[in-house]
Design a protein around this motif. Structure first.
Motif, PDB file in Angstrom:
ATOM      1  N   GLY A 150      -2.516   2.345  -1.958  1.00 23.82           N
ATOM      2  CA  GLY A 150      -1.302   3.073  -2.273  1.00 23.82           C
ATOM      3  C   GLY A 150      -0.057   2.243  -2.503  1.00 23.82           C
ATOM      4  N   ALA A 151       1.103   2.863  -2.237  1.00 25.38           N
ATOM      5  CA  ALA A 151       2.407   2.305  -2.577  1.00 25.38           C
ATOM      6  C   ALA A 151       3.360   2.386  -1.372  1.00 25.38           C
ATOM      7  N   GLU A 152       4.278   1.484  -1.240  1.00 20.89           N
ATOM      8  CA  GLU A 152       4.293   0.183  -1.852  1.00 20.89           C
ATOM      9  C   GLU A 152       3.764  -0.826  -0.845  1.00 20.89           C
ATOM     10  N   THR A 153       3.155  -1.881  -1.353  1.00 16.68           N
ATOM     11  CA  THR A 153       2.542  -2.911  -0.517  1.00 16.68           C
ATOM     12  C   THR A 153       3.451  -3.373   0.611  1.00 16.68           C
ATOM     13  N   ASP A 154       4.727  -3.609   0.265  1.00 19.62           N
ATOM     14  CA  ASP A 154       5.651  -4.276   1.176  1.00 19.62           C
ATOM     15  C   ASP A 154       6.651  -3.322   1.828  1.00 19.62           C
ATOM     16  N   VAL A 155       6.384  -2.009   1.746  1.00 19.93           N
ATOM     17  CA  VAL A 155       7.260  -1.049   2.415  1.00 19.93           C
ATOM     18  C   VAL A 155       6.390  -0.059   3.206  1.00 19.93           C
ATOM     19  N   CYS A 156       5.998   1.036   2.585  1.00 21.00           N
ATOM     20  CA  CYS A 156       5.269   2.075   3.335  1.00 21.00           C
ATOM     21  C   CYS A 156       3.864   1.638   3.732  1.00 21.00           C
ATOM     22  N   VAL A 157       3.196   0.881   2.868  1.00 21.16           N
ATOM     23  CA  VAL A 157       1.873   0.374   3.252  1.00 21.16           C
ATOM     24  C   VAL A 157       2.009  -0.598   4.418  1.00 21.16           C
ATOM     25  N   LEU A 158       2.959  -1.512   4.330  1.00 16.26           N
ATOM     26  CA  LEU A 158       3.194  -2.463   5.409  1.00 16.26           C
ATOM     27  C   LEU A 158       3.463  -1.754   6.735  1.00 16.26           C
ATOM     28  N   SER A 159       4.360  -0.786   6.719  1.00 14.00           N
ATOM     29  CA  SER A 159       4.709  -0.079   7.947  1.00 14.00           C
ATOM     30  C   SER A 159       3.493   0.641   8.530  1.00 14.00           C
ATOM     31  N   THR A 160       2.685   1.234   7.667  1.00 14.61           N
ATOM     32  CA  THR A 160       1.493   1.942   8.133  1.00 14.61           C
ATOM     33  C   THR A 160       0.462   0.977   8.693  1.00 14.61           C
ATOM     34  N   VAL A 161       0.284  -0.160   8.039  1.00 17.89           N
ATOM     35  CA  VAL A 161      -0.660  -1.173   8.531  1.00 17.89           C
ATOM     36  C   VAL A 161      -0.274  -1.616   9.938  1.00 17.89           C
ATOM     37  N   LEU A 162       0.988  -1.952  10.152  1.00 17.13           N
ATOM     38  CA  LEU A 162       1.425  -2.437  11.464  1.00 17.13           C
ATOM     39  C   LEU A 162       1.291  -1.349  12.530  1.00 17.13           C
ATOM     40  N   SER A 163       1.593  -0.101  12.169  1.00 20.31           N
ATOM     41  CA  SER A 163       1.409   0.997  13.117  1.00 20.31           C
ATOM     42  C   SER A 163      -0.060   1.157  13.483  1.00 20.31           C
ATOM     43  N   ALA A 164      -0.929   1.080  12.480  1.00 25.22           N
ATOM     44  CA  ALA A 164      -2.364   1.236  12.725  1.00 25.22           C
ATOM     45  C   ALA A 164      -2.893   0.122  13.623  1.00 25.22           C
ATOM     46  N   VAL A 165      -2.431  -1.100  13.387  1.00 25.83           N
ATOM     47  CA  VAL A 165      -2.828  -2.220  14.249  1.00 25.83           C
ATOM     48  C   VAL A 165      -2.368  -1.967  15.683  1.00 25.83           C
ATOM     49  N   ASP A 166      -1.131  -1.551  15.853  1.00 25.96           N
ATOM     50  CA  ASP A 166      -0.606  -1.283  17.195  1.00 25.96           C
ATOM     51  C   ASP A 166      -1.401  -0.192  17.908  1.00 25.96           C
ATOM     52  N   LEU A 167      -1.889   0.777  17.139  1.00 28.02           N
ATOM     53  CA  LEU A 167      -2.648   1.884  17.729  1.00 28.02           C
ATOM     54  C   LEU A 167      -4.118   1.532  17.974  1.00 28.02           C
ATOM     55  N   GLY A 168      -4.520   0.348  17.532  1.00 27.29           N
ATOM     56  CA  GLY A 168      -5.874  -0.114  17.817  1.00 27.29           C
ATOM     57  C   GLY A 168      -6.896   0.161  16.738  1.00 27.29           C
ATOM     58  N   PHE A 169      -6.462   0.654  15.586  1.00 27.04           N
ATOM     59  CA  PHE A 169      -7.398   0.884  14.491  1.00 27.04           C
ATOM     60  C   PHE A 169      -7.708  -0.418  13.769  1.00 27.04           C
ATOM     61  N   LYS A 170      -8.937  -0.553  13.313  1.00 27.60           N
ATOM     62  CA  LYS A 170      -9.285  -1.613  12.378  1.00 27.60           C
ATOM     63  C   LYS A 170      -8.698  -1.242  11.030  1.00 27.60           C
ATOM     64  N   VAL A 171      -8.065  -2.182  10.348  1.00 28.60           N
ATOM     65  CA  VAL A 171      -7.424  -1.909   9.063  1.00 28.60           C
ATOM     66  C   VAL A 171      -8.144  -2.678   7.968  1.00 28.60           C
ATOM     67  N   VAL A 172      -8.511  -1.956   6.923  1.00 30.56           N
ATOM     68  CA  VAL A 172      -9.143  -2.566   5.754  1.00 30.56           C
ATOM     69  C   VAL A 172      -8.247  -2.266   4.559  1.00 30.56           C
ATOM     70  N   VAL A 202       6.885 -10.705  -5.610  1.00 29.01           N
ATOM     71  CA  VAL A 202       7.106 -11.641  -4.503  1.00 29.01           C
ATOM     72  C   VAL A 202       6.744 -10.987  -3.176  1.00 29.01           C
ATOM     73  N   GLY A 203       7.191  -9.747  -2.968  1.00 29.43           N
ATOM     74  CA  GLY A 203       6.883  -9.038  -1.732  1.00 29.43           C
ATOM     75  C   GLY A 203       5.392  -8.799  -1.566  1.00 29.43           C
ATOM     76  N   HIS A 204       4.734  -8.377  -2.633  1.00 24.76           N
ATOM     77  CA  HIS A 204       3.294  -8.131  -2.575  1.00 24.76           C
ATOM     78  C   HIS A 204       2.544  -9.408  -2.202  1.00 24.76           C
ATOM     79  N   ASP A 205       2.831 -10.504  -2.906  1.00 23.92           N
ATOM     80  CA  ASP A 205       2.120 -11.758  -2.656  1.00 23.92           C
ATOM     81  C   ASP A 205       2.370 -12.273  -1.243  1.00 23.92           C
ATOM     82  N   ALA A 206       3.596 -12.130  -0.754  1.00 24.46           N
ATOM     83  CA  ALA A 206       3.911 -12.586   0.602  1.00 24.46           C
ATOM     84  C   ALA A 206       3.102 -11.807   1.634  1.00 24.46           C
ATOM     85  N   LEU A 207       2.965 -10.498   1.416  1.00 22.73           N
ATOM     86  CA  LEU A 207       2.200  -9.675   2.362  1.00 22.73           C
ATOM     87  C   LEU A 207       0.728 -10.024   2.340  1.00 22.73           C
TER      88      LEU A 207
END
Length: 202
Positions: free
Chosen positions: A137-159, A171-176
């Motif tokens: 989904g969208a965007e790599t460096d905003v909503c996806v990033l925030s969801t990934v970090l939340s999922a990690v904190d909650l203990g889910f495996k993230v793919v 630049v933001g996408h590549d950095a992430l």
């Protein structure tokens, strides 16, 4: 040695979280994300194979800036045209190519960047015995990033399906992508859509 782009084990007990593939981010939208058109066929292909395992999120803007707390008020005063008072209701809808899969795919609305800002999402996943979330989904460096970090904190495996993400910033996408590969070993895996189908065993 394990390829850095393939998961350490089969992906099981997973859901597909497809983040904010909405008209507001599509070509011509207020927050147009140029890559969306490019990745949409890949995202749609994943959804078509895993319809009953897909949860679409929608970023729902406030009616008025004062409806949100703190710095969100500042943000939406700047983006007043994105508030629901001024925005066409269809702008917050899923893009048509994905909306056709609802149902059986489900939709979860959220008030902030992370999918887990909807307080019911985490509980629902836990109740269903979900151990992993597949992210597109969208965007790599905003909503996806925030969801990934939340999922990690909650203990889910993230793919993360790296060819099914889009951003308005190269630049933001590549950095992430670099950060995920180097800082979250064992918690976050990056795969291509082709590799996902090889490793995902529902």
């Amino acid at each position: 040695m394990r390829d850095a782009k393939t998961p350490e084990s089969q992906i099981r007990n997973a859901v597909h979280l497809c983040i904010d593939m909405q008209n507001i981010f599509a070509p011509g939208g207020l927050w147009e994300t140029p890559w969306m058109e490019k990745v949409l066929p890949t995202v749609a292909s994943i959804v078509s194979r895993h319809q009953d395992r897909t949860i679409f999120t929608r970023f729902i803007t406030p009616q008025d800036p004062e409806d949100r707390p703190g710095q969100w008020q500042v943000y939406f005063r700047r983006w007043r045209q994105a508030t629901r008072l001024h925005l066409s209701p269809s702008a917050l809808d899923l893009v048509p190519a994905l909306a056709r899969y609802v149902p059986p795919a489900r939709v979860v609305d959220k008030p902030a960047y992370s999918a887990f800002s909807n307080p019911h999402l985490a509980g629902t996943l836990v109740e269903k015995g979900i151990g992993a979330v597949v992210m597109t989904g969208a965007e790599t460096d905003v909503c996806v990033l925030s969801t990934v970090l939340s999922a990690v904190d909650l203990g889910f495996k993230v793919v993360i399906v790296e060819d099914a993400l889009c951003s308005s910033s190269d630049v933001g996408h590549d950095a992430l992508m670099t950060m995920y590969r180097t800082r979250f070993h064992g918690q976050v895996d990056l795969v291509t859509a082709e590799e996902l189908e090889e490793f995902w065993r529902e």
